[in-house]
Structure formats: C-alpha cells, structure tokens
Scaffold this motif. Structure first.
Motif, PDB file in Angstrom:
ATOM      1  N   ALA A 123     -13.995   9.013  -5.823  1.00  0.00           N
ATOM      2  CA  ALA A 123     -12.816   8.896  -5.105  1.00  0.00           C
ATOM      3  C   ALA A 123     -11.424   9.279  -5.534  1.00  0.00           C
ATOM      4  N   ALA A 124     -11.455   8.202  -6.588  1.00  0.00           N
ATOM      5  CA  ALA A 124     -10.073   8.485  -7.196  1.00  0.00           C
ATOM      6  C   ALA A 124      -9.086   9.899  -7.690  1.00  0.00           C
ATOM      7  N   PRO A 125      -9.918  11.105  -7.746  1.00  0.00           N
ATOM      8  CA  PRO A 125      -8.591  12.058  -8.081  1.00  0.00           C
ATOM      9  C   PRO A 125      -8.348  12.570  -7.185  1.00  0.00           C
ATOM     10  N   GLN A 126      -8.547  12.026  -5.658  1.00  0.00           N
ATOM     11  CA  GLN A 126      -8.086  12.436  -4.138  1.00  0.00           C
ATOM     12  C   GLN A 126      -6.504  11.250  -4.585  1.00  0.00           C
ATOM     13  N   LEU A 127      -7.045  10.416  -4.652  1.00  0.00           N
ATOM     14  CA  LEU A 127      -6.702   8.815  -4.128  1.00  0.00           C
ATOM     15  C   LEU A 127      -5.232   8.765  -5.744  1.00  0.00           C
ATOM     16  N   VAL A 128      -5.523   9.568  -6.383  1.00  0.00           N
ATOM     17  CA  VAL A 128      -4.507   9.627  -7.754  1.00  0.00           C
ATOM     18  C   VAL A 128      -3.682  10.835  -7.495  1.00  0.00           C
ATOM     19  N   ALA A 129      -3.881  12.159  -6.793  1.00  0.00           N
ATOM     20  CA  ALA A 129      -3.232  13.023  -6.616  1.00  0.00           C
ATOM     21  C   ALA A 129      -2.299  12.587  -5.499  1.00  0.00           C
ATOM     22  N   GLN A 130      -2.511  11.977  -4.450  1.00  0.00           N
ATOM     23  CA  GLN A 130      -1.490  10.874  -3.689  1.00  0.00           C
ATOM     24  C   GLN A 130      -0.510  10.010  -4.521  1.00  0.00           C
ATOM     25  N   LEU A 131      -0.199  10.355  -5.156  1.00  0.00           N
ATOM     26  CA  LEU A 131       0.300   9.197  -6.121  1.00  0.00           C
ATOM     27  C   LEU A 131       1.715   9.633  -6.600  1.00  0.00           C
ATOM     28  N   PRO A 132       2.735   9.263  -5.779  1.00  0.00           N
ATOM     29  CA  PRO A 132       4.448  10.440  -6.740  1.00  0.00           C
ATOM     30  C   PRO A 132       4.158  10.115  -8.180  1.00  0.00           C
ATOM     31  N   SER A 133       5.840  10.079  -9.243  1.00  0.00           N
ATOM     32  CA  SER A 133       4.913   9.631 -10.159  1.00  0.00           C
ATOM     33  C   SER A 133       5.685   8.510 -11.024  1.00  0.00           C
ATOM     34  N   ALA A 134       4.142   7.772 -10.327  1.00  0.00           N
ATOM     35  CA  ALA A 134       4.101   7.075 -10.956  1.00  0.00           C
ATOM     36  C   ALA A 134       3.942   6.766 -12.500  1.00  0.00           C
ATOM     37  N   PRO A 138       0.728  -1.403   0.057  1.00  0.00           N
ATOM     38  CA  PRO A 138      -0.333  -0.053  -0.161  1.00  0.00           C
ATOM     39  C   PRO A 138       0.468   1.164   0.117  1.00  0.00           C
ATOM     40  N   ILE A 139       0.461   2.321  -1.126  1.00  0.00           N
ATOM     41  CA  ILE A 139       1.323   3.410  -0.738  1.00  0.00           C
ATOM     42  C   ILE A 139       0.157   4.887  -0.596  1.00  0.00           C
ATOM     43  N   ALA A 140      -0.777   4.712  -0.760  1.00  0.00           N
ATOM     44  CA  ALA A 140      -2.223   5.759  -0.299  1.00  0.00           C
ATOM     45  C   ALA A 140      -3.608   4.542   0.062  1.00  0.00           C
ATOM     46  N   PHE A 141      -4.050   5.840   0.369  1.00  0.00           N
ATOM     47  CA  PHE A 141      -5.867   5.172   0.776  1.00  0.00           C
ATOM     48  C   PHE A 141      -6.372   6.289   0.943  1.00  0.00           C
ATOM     49  N   GLU A 142      -7.904   6.118   1.177  1.00  0.00           N
ATOM     50  CA  GLU A 142      -8.526   6.598   1.182  1.00  0.00           C
ATOM     51  C   GLU A 142      -9.973   5.924   1.334  1.00  0.00           C
ATOM     52  N   ILE A 143     -11.084   6.326   2.657  1.00  0.00           N
ATOM     53  CA  ILE A 143     -11.623   5.760   3.333  1.00  0.00           C
ATOM     54  C   ILE A 143     -12.892   6.427   3.217  1.00  0.00           C
ATOM     55  N   THR A 144     -13.771   6.377   2.884  1.00  0.00           N
ATOM     56  CA  THR A 144     -15.300   7.317   2.498  1.00  0.00           C
ATOM     57  C   THR A 144     -16.746   6.308   2.503  1.00  0.00           C
ATOM     58  N   GLY A 145     -17.954   6.438   2.666  1.00  0.00           N
ATOM     59  CA  GLY A 145     -18.992   6.026   2.738  1.00  0.00           C
ATOM     60  C   GLY A 145     -19.324   4.871   2.017  1.00  0.00           C
ATOM     61  N   GLY A 146     -19.645   3.823   2.051  1.00  0.00           N
ATOM     62  CA  GLY A 146     -20.079   2.556   1.211  1.00  0.00           C
ATOM     63  C   GLY A 146     -20.837   3.279  -0.270  1.00  0.00           C
ATOM     64  N   GLU A 147     -21.552   4.426  -0.291  1.00  0.00           N
ATOM     65  CA  GLU A 147     -22.091   4.645  -1.235  1.00  0.00           C
ATOM     66  C   GLU A 147     -21.445   5.332  -2.081  1.00  0.00           C
ATOM     67  N   ILE A 148     -20.116   5.862  -1.788  1.00  0.00           N
ATOM     68  CA  ILE A 148     -19.030   6.832  -2.954  1.00  0.00           C
ATOM     69  C   ILE A 148     -18.352   5.952  -3.763  1.00  0.00           C
ATOM     70  N   ASN A 149     -18.459   5.746  -4.989  1.00  0.00           N
ATOM     71  CA  ASN A 149     -18.366   4.403  -6.182  1.00  0.00           C
ATOM     72  C   ASN A 149     -16.305   5.358  -6.403  1.00  0.00           C
TER      73      ASN A 149
END
Length: 183
Positions: A148-159, A133-144
C-alpha cells in the motif's frame, strides 16, 4: 446526555467548513455531527446511538450520504491547514470488521479482507511532524504495508524526511521517496 466532542469555538470553525462543502444547515446539524463523531469514537452500532443525538437512522443516512458523495473526504482535506512536512511518519493499523460485514452486493471494494484476526481492514496513515493526519489509504486486512505504500507516498507533497517502520522497508519504496526529493 453523552459527552460531546466539539466546543463552541471548534463548532463555529467546523460549521463554516461544512457549509462550504454543500452540507445543508439544518437546525439539528451540530447534534447530528456530534452523533457521527460519538459513534466513530465509541464504535457502537448505529442502532445503539443515544437518542440525545436524534433518530439513529437519520444520523446514519446523513453520514452515509456525505460519505458516498465524498463530502467527508473533502472536509478532511479542508481541515489540513498549514501542515509541517519537515518529517512525515507512515504506519498501518488493523481495524476489526464485524463478522457479517463482508459480502455486500456492490461493485466497489469494501476494503475488508481475511487476516489472522479474521475479517479486518487496514488503515495506512501518513501524519505530519505535529502528528496530524495528511493522507491515508484503506485496504483489506491482508494487504501488507509495502504493497500500500506506493499509493500513500504518492499522495505526500514535498516532505523532507519520511519515517516508517520495517513494514515499509523495500528498495522500490526507498527509490520512490528519493524520486520525490525526500530522505
């Protein structure tokens, strides 16, 4: 005695990290951490934590205090040593919440929502090429996933390459990935 997770070698490394993050070195620190890991692994209620780990309430209070102070997140980040960003994988998974878990009197989001399965949380996780694991976001179960992807992708360094299932398939996510220099 319940099965433990940390070998002496792993504990010596983890202990150094814990002490660097202002966790007090009490005599029962190792067994307390083992109790926290045991509870996370088996999913039992805190009250059902085996007595071999000490008083359940003490273990719970330390876990809760460390979480509230952000110490667990800092430890998680400290454990990320030399990740392989050639490929990064994204996916989400549901975690069922207890029926009485929602409705706490708090100003903060509890990340519990209603989905088909009832009260759930969703863990959006990014792992490196090793599967760590390198990054994660926890949301309510109704969030697709694509919400949530933009916040998760923003945490990633230069992949170099980001791989995800069709839940992440949107033009805006593809553009964000390209803007960060990945495919």
């Amino acid at each position: 005695m319940p099965r433990l997770m940390l070998s002496n070698e792993l504990w010596s490394k983890l202990k150094k990290i814990l002490l660097q993050h202002a966790i007090y070195n009490k005599p029962d620190l190792r067994i307390t951490v083992e109790g926290m890991l045991y509870r996370m692994r088996v999913g039992c209620p805190w009250r059902d934590l085996p007595s071999a780990f000490g008083e359940w309430n003490s273990v719970y209070k330390r876990f809760n205090a460390w979480s509230a102070a952000g110490k667990w997140l800092n430890i998680f980040k400290a454990l990320l040593v030399d990740p392989d960003f050639e490929w990064v994988f994204l996916d989400g998974s549901y975690a069922k919440a207890h029926q009485h878990s929602a409705g706490a009197a708090s100003d903060q989001s509890e990340a519990i929502g209603k989905s088909r399965a009832g009260n759930t949380s969703k863990i959006h996780l990014a792992v490196d090429a090793y599967g760590l694991p390198i990054a994660f976001e926890i949301t309510g179960g109704e969030i697709n996933d694509c919400t949530a992807a933009p916040q998760l992708v923003a945490q990633l360094p230069s992949a170099e390459v980001i791989i995800a299932d069709k839940g992440y398939d949107s033009e805006s996510i593809r553009q964000q990935i390209k803007a960060q220099g990945a495919r």
